[in-house]
Design an enzyme around this catalytic site. Structure first.
Site, PDB file in Angstrom:
ATOM      1  N   LYS A 290       0.717  -1.249  -0.014  1.00 55.20           N
ATOM      2  CA  LYS A 290       0.029   0.083   0.036  1.00 55.20           C
ATOM      3  C   LYS A 290       0.823   1.281   0.023  1.00 55.20           C
ATOM      4  CE  LYS A 290      -1.533   3.121   2.422  1.00 55.20           C
ATOM      5  NZ  LYS A 290      -1.449   4.099   1.707  1.00 55.20           N
TER       6      LYS A 290
ATOM      7  N   GLY B  13      -4.225   1.274   4.791  1.00 50.94           N
ATOM      8  CA  GLY B  13      -2.952   1.011   5.547  1.00 50.94           C
ATOM      9  C   GLY B  13      -3.177   0.516   6.926  1.00 50.94           C
TER      10      GLY B  13
ATOM     11  N   GLU C 202      10.679   1.491   9.768  1.00 54.57           N
ATOM     12  CA  GLU C 202      11.758   2.643   9.396  1.00 54.57           C
ATOM     13  C   GLU C 202      10.779   3.885   9.477  1.00 54.57           C
ATOM     14  OE1 GLU C 202      14.610   1.880   8.894  1.00 54.57           O
ATOM     15  OE2 GLU C 202      14.784   0.036   7.957  1.00 54.57           O
TER      16      GLU C 202
ATOM     17  N   CYS D  67      14.476  10.634   5.201  1.00 56.94           N
ATOM     18  CA  CYS D  67      14.373  10.504   6.635  1.00 56.94           C
ATOM     19  C   CYS D  67      16.121  10.530   7.190  1.00 56.94           C
ATOM     20  CB  CYS D  67      13.844   9.016   6.951  1.00 56.94           C
ATOM     21  SG  CYS D  67      14.481   7.781   5.717  1.00 56.94           S
TER      22      CYS D  67
ATOM     23  N   GLU E  33      11.339  16.593  13.135  1.00 61.61           N
ATOM     24  CA  GLU E  33      11.537  16.422  11.882  1.00 61.61           C
ATOM     25  C   GLU E  33      10.927  17.276  10.951  1.00 61.61           C
ATOM     26  OE1 GLU E  33      10.348  12.728   9.874  1.00 61.61           O
ATOM     27  OE2 GLU E  33      12.254  12.479   9.220  1.00 61.61           O
TER      28      GLU E  33
HETATM   29  P1  NAD Z   1       3.152   8.911   7.050  1.00 62.91           P
HETATM   30  O1  NAD Z   1       3.686   8.298   8.183  1.00 62.91           O
HETATM   31  O2  NAD Z   1       1.970   9.989   7.060  1.00 62.91           O
HETATM   32  O3  NAD Z   1       2.735   7.779   5.835  1.00 62.91           O
HETATM   33  C1  NAD Z   1       3.477   6.709   5.426  1.00 62.91           C
HETATM   34  C2  NAD Z   1       2.271   5.525   5.056  1.00 62.91           C
HETATM   35  O4  NAD Z   1       1.574   5.146   5.988  1.00 62.91           O
HETATM   36  C3  NAD Z   1       1.374   6.182   3.733  1.00 62.91           C
HETATM   37  O5  NAD Z   1       1.155   4.909   2.735  1.00 62.91           O
HETATM   38  C4  NAD Z   1       0.133   6.198   4.716  1.00 62.91           C
HETATM   39  O6  NAD Z   1      -0.977   6.205   3.750  1.00 62.91           O
HETATM   40  C5  NAD Z   1       0.163   5.137   5.528  1.00 62.91           C
HETATM   41  N1  NAD Z   1      -0.629   5.591   6.769  1.00 62.91           N
HETATM   42  C6  NAD Z   1      -1.102   6.618   7.294  1.00 62.91           C
HETATM   43  N2  NAD Z   1      -1.734   6.248   8.435  1.00 62.91           N
HETATM   44  C7  NAD Z   1      -1.610   4.945   8.882  1.00 62.91           C
HETATM   45  C8  NAD Z   1      -1.897   4.139   9.839  1.00 62.91           C
HETATM   46  N3  NAD Z   1      -2.730   4.480  10.896  1.00 62.91           N
HETATM   47  N4  NAD Z   1      -1.937   2.867   9.743  1.00 62.91           N
HETATM   48  C9  NAD Z   1      -1.301   2.405   8.667  1.00 62.91           C
HETATM   49  N5  NAD Z   1      -0.523   3.098   7.565  1.00 62.91           N
HETATM   50  C10 NAD Z   1      -1.086   4.285   7.729  1.00 62.91           C
HETATM   51  O7  NAD Z   1       4.350   9.223   6.247  1.00 62.91           O
HETATM   52  P2  NAD Z   1       4.745  10.359   5.081  1.00 62.91           P
HETATM   53  O8  NAD Z   1       4.152  11.672   5.325  1.00 62.91           O
HETATM   54  O9  NAD Z   1       4.086   9.621   3.765  1.00 62.91           O
HETATM   55  O10 NAD Z   1       6.358  10.210   4.770  1.00 62.91           O
HETATM   56  C11 NAD Z   1       7.278  11.050   5.369  1.00 62.91           C
HETATM   57  C12 NAD Z   1       7.882  10.299   6.637  1.00 62.91           C
HETATM   58  O11 NAD Z   1       8.282   8.988   6.400  1.00 62.91           O
HETATM   59  C13 NAD Z   1       8.823  10.973   7.508  1.00 62.91           C
HETATM   60  O12 NAD Z   1       8.408  11.097   8.770  1.00 62.91           O
HETATM   61  C14 NAD Z   1      10.182  10.433   7.034  1.00 62.91           C
HETATM   62  O13 NAD Z   1      11.117  10.471   8.019  1.00 62.91           O
HETATM   63  C15 NAD Z   1       9.674   8.951   6.930  1.00 62.91           C
HETATM   64  N6  NAD Z   1      10.620   8.089   6.052  1.00 62.91           N
HETATM   65  C16 NAD Z   1      11.429   7.380   6.781  1.00 62.91           C
HETATM   66  C17 NAD Z   1      12.342   6.546   6.295  1.00 62.91           C
HETATM   67  C18 NAD Z   1      13.062   5.630   6.898  1.00 62.91           C
HETATM   68  O14 NAD Z   1      13.631   4.432   6.171  1.00 62.91           O
HETATM   69  N7  NAD Z   1      13.380   5.649   8.056  1.00 62.91           N
HETATM   70  C19 NAD Z   1      12.427   6.608   4.767  1.00 62.91           C
HETATM   71  C20 NAD Z   1      11.408   7.281   4.116  1.00 62.91           C
HETATM   72  C21 NAD Z   1      10.569   8.213   4.784  1.00 62.91           C
END
Ligand code: NAD
Length: 476
Positions: free
Chosen positions: A171, A209, A247, A281, A380
Site C-alpha cells: 500500500k 494501511g 523505518e 529520513c 523532523e
Molecule cells: P506517513 O507516516 O504519513 O505515511 C506513510 C504511509 O503510512 C502512507 O502510505 C500512509 O497512507 C500510511 N498510513 C497513514 N496512517 C496509517 C495508519 N494509521 N496505519 C497504517 N498506515 C498508515 O509518512 P509520509 O508523510 O508519507 O512520509 C514522510 C515520513 O516518512 C517522514 O517522517 C520520514 O522520515 C519517514 N521516512 C522514513 C524512512 C526510513 O527509512 N526511516 C524513509 C522514508 C521516509
C-alpha cells in the site's frame, strides 16, 4: 491485484505534479473490500502455491522484475520526476536506478543463502537426535510506504520480502500511487511472478494501511513513514501480535570537528541537507560546528545554500526541487514560524522562493540562534531547512548529536580520520558517514536506533527480517 490490473471500487483519485500543481492523471482508488480481496489473494498464494519453497524460481522472477523495470527506465524516470518532484540527477541513484539494480543482489542472495544449518547429533536428556535449523518465509507481508523515495522504499521491501518467499500486499502513499502502480504492471505483464504473490493497492485513504496492520491474515507489517504513524502501526499490529518492522523519522546530526576543512565540510552539509528538498529520513539536518568558528561556518553554509537554491526538478543541475504537497509546505512554514518565536534567525531563506507561484516551494533555509531543545532543532521538518548549532569539542558534539528522540543517521567530518571514526562510533544511530563516505547500498543494513525504528532494511540483516526460524530434531 491477484495477477490482474483492476480498477478501484472507490473510483479514482488525482496524482499531482508538486513542481507545477498540474494534475498528471488518476490512479485506482481502492476500497476496504479491494484491500480485503488483496489480502485474501496474498494469503492464498502463500498457502497454496510453491512460491515460498522454490528458491530458484523466485531468483528468476526477481531478475525478470529488474529487467522489466530497466526496460521502462526512461518512462519511469519522467514519471518519478513529475509525480515525486524528485530532481532528475537523483533518479540516476536512489530515486530509481539504484533500487532497481539492487534487485539483482536479492536474487543472488536467494541462491547463496544458507537456508538450512546442520547442528549435528546430540543427546539431550539422553535421547539421540539430529538437529537442523531451517529458515523459511514469514508468510503474508503488508508493506506500507511513504512518498519521498517511492521506488527505493517499495523495492527495498518487495526485493527481500519476495526473495525470502513471502507474498506481499503493498500500500503506497496517496501522493505517489503511479510509482507503485507501474511496479504492479511490470510484475503482471513482464514476469512469471504468480497471481496473488504481489498485490499493489493504491488508495487515497490512509485507513487501508491501518486495515493491513489489523488483519489476522497478514503475518508481518513492514512500514516506512513518520514516527507518529509508526506508533499507530505498532499498536494496531499488537492486536494480532504480528511482527512489525518500522523505518521511521530522523533528525540526524552533521558533526564538524575542529580539525576539519570547514569550507569543504559546510559546503557538503549544505548540499546533503537540501537534496530532494530535505525530504529524506536520513538527511543530516542539524549541523554541529566548533563554537569558535560558528560565524564562519554560518557564512559558508548559508552561501552554499543560497547558491544551490531551489529549482525545476527537470533540470539536471537541480539539487533541491519542490516539496510534495501544499500540506507539507504548510507544515514546514509552521516550523519556520516556530523557529523565529524561539529566538532563531534565518541566515538564508526562510520562506517561499520568489517568482514561483505554482507548485509547492520552500527556499533552502539555514536557521541560527537556536538551542538543541527548541522544536525546530528537535523535530523532523522534512523540508530544505537546516539548523546550525555550536559545540564545545568532541564530547559536547557527541552529547548534542545523541540528545535526540531519533537515531537514524549521522555524519562526522574531521582532519584526523582516526579521531572522526571514534566520534562516529559514539553516535547512537543506525548509519554514519565519515568524511563523506556513502553507506547506502543493497548489502548495507539501514535503519534506526530509538524512535527511528525497529529492525533493518537491506543487507542480509534486512533479508532476515522476512524469515522465520524453524528447528527440527529427528530421533536417531
Ligand atoms: P506517513 O507516516 O504519513 O505515511 C506513510 C504511509 O503510512 C502512507 O502510505 C500512509 O497512507 C500510511 N498510513 C497513514 N496512517 C496509517 C495508519 N494509521 N496505519 C497504517 N498506515 C498508515 O509518512 P509520509 O508523510 O508519507 O512520509 C514522510 C515520513 O516518512 C517522514 O517522517 C520520514 O522520515 C519517514 N521516512 C522514513 C524512512 C526510513 O527509512 N526511516 C524513509 C522514508 C521516509
Amino acid at each position: 491485484m491477484d495477477g490482474r490490473l483492476v480498477p478501484g471500487a472507490g473510483g479514482a483519485f488525482e496524482t499531482i505534479n508538486p513542481a507545477t500543481e498540474e494534475v498528471l492523471g488518476t490512479a485506482a482508488d481502492a476500497s476496504a473490500d479491494d484491500m480485503d480481496r488483496a489480502i485474501a489473494a496474498a494469503r492464498r498464494a502463500f498457502d497454496e502455491t510453491g512460491w515460498a519453497t522454490d528458491h530458484a524460481f523466485r531468483a528468476r522472477c526477481l531478475r525478470q522484475l529488474r529487467e522489466g523495470l530497466r526496460r521502462r527506465a526512461d518512462e519511469l524516470r519522467e514519471l518519478t520526476i513529475q509525480e515525486v518532484g524528485a530532481p532528475r540527477f537523483l533518479t540516476f541513484g536512489a530515486q530509481l536506478d539504484a533500487p532497481v539494480d539492487d534487485l539483482a543482489w536479492f536474487a543472488d542472495l536467494v541462491e547463496d543463502y544458507a537456508w538450512e544449518r546442520d547442528l549435528g547429533r546430540a543427546e539431550p536428556m539422553g535421547m539421540p537426535s539430529h538437529r537442523r535449523v531451517v529458515r523459511e518465509a514469514v508468510g503474508v507481508v503488508g508493506a506500507v510506504t511513504p512518498w519521498n523515495f517511492p521506488h527505493q522504499i517499495n523495492l527495498a521491501k518487495l526485493g527481500p520480502a519476495l526473495a525470502a518467499g513471502n507474498t506481499v500486499v503493498l500500500k503506497p502513499a496517496p501522493d505517489t500511487p503511479w510509482c507503485a502502480a507501474v511496479v504492479g504492471e511490470v510484475i503482471a505483464e513482464e514476469t512469471d511472478i504468480p497471481p496473488g504473490v504481489v498485490n499493489v493497492v493504491t488508495s487515497s485513504d490512509h485507513a487501508l494501511g491501518a486495515q493491513l496492520t489489523r488483519d489476522p491474515r497478514v503475518d508481518l507489517v513492514s512500514f516506512t513513514g513518520s514516527t507518529a504513524t509508526g506508533r499507530n502501526v505498532m499498536a494496531s499490529a499488537a492486536g494480532t501480535l504480528k511482527r512489525v518492522f518500522l523505518e521511521l523519522g530522523g533528525k540526524s546530526a552533521f558533526v564538524v570537528l575542529d580539525d576539519a576543512d570547514l569550507r569543504a565540510a559546510c559546503s557538503y552539509a549544505a548540499f546533503a541537507g537540501i537534496t530532494h528538498a530535505g525530504q529524506g529520513c536520513a538527511i543530516t539536518t542539524r549541523i554541529l560546528v566548533p563554537r569558535e568558528r560558528h560565524d564562519e561556518a554560518v557564512e559558508i553554509t548559508a552561501g552554499a545554500l543560497a547558491k544551490l537554491g531551489a529549482g525545476d526538478p527537470q533540470d539536471d543541475r537541480t539539487i533541491c526541487g519542490p516539496v510534495i504537497s501544499a500540506r507539507q509546505r504548510e507544515r514546514i512554514e509552521g516550523y519556520l514560524k516556530l523557529a523565529v518565536e524561539d529566538g532563531g534567525a534565518f541566515a538564508c531563506g526562510g520562506g517561499r522562493p520568489e517568482g514561483r507561484d505554482r507548485g509547492f516551494w520552500i527556499e533552502p533555509t539555514l536557521i541560527t540562534g537556536l538551542t538543541n531543545d527548541s522544536r525546530a532543532a528537535r523535530e523532523e521538518i522534512f523540508g530544505p531547512v537546516l539548523v546550525i548549532l555550536p559545540h564545545d569539542g568532541d564530547d559536547d558534539a557527541v552529547r548534542i548529536a545523541n540528545d535526540s528522540p531519533y537515531g537514524l543517521s549521522g555524519a562526522v567530518h574531521g582532519g584526523d580520520v582516526e579521531r572522526a571514526r571514534g566520534v562516529a562510533r559514539r553516535l547512537r544511530t543506525g548509519t554514519v558517514s565519515v568524511n563523506g563516505g556513502v553507506w547506502y547500498g543493497a548489502d548495507v543494513p539501514f535503519g534506526g536506533y530509538k524512535q527511528s525504528g525497529i529492525g533493518r532494511e537491506m543487507g542480509v540483516a534486512g533479508f532476515e527480517e522476512y524469515l522465520e526460524t524453524k528447528s527440527i530434531a529427528e530421533g536417531v
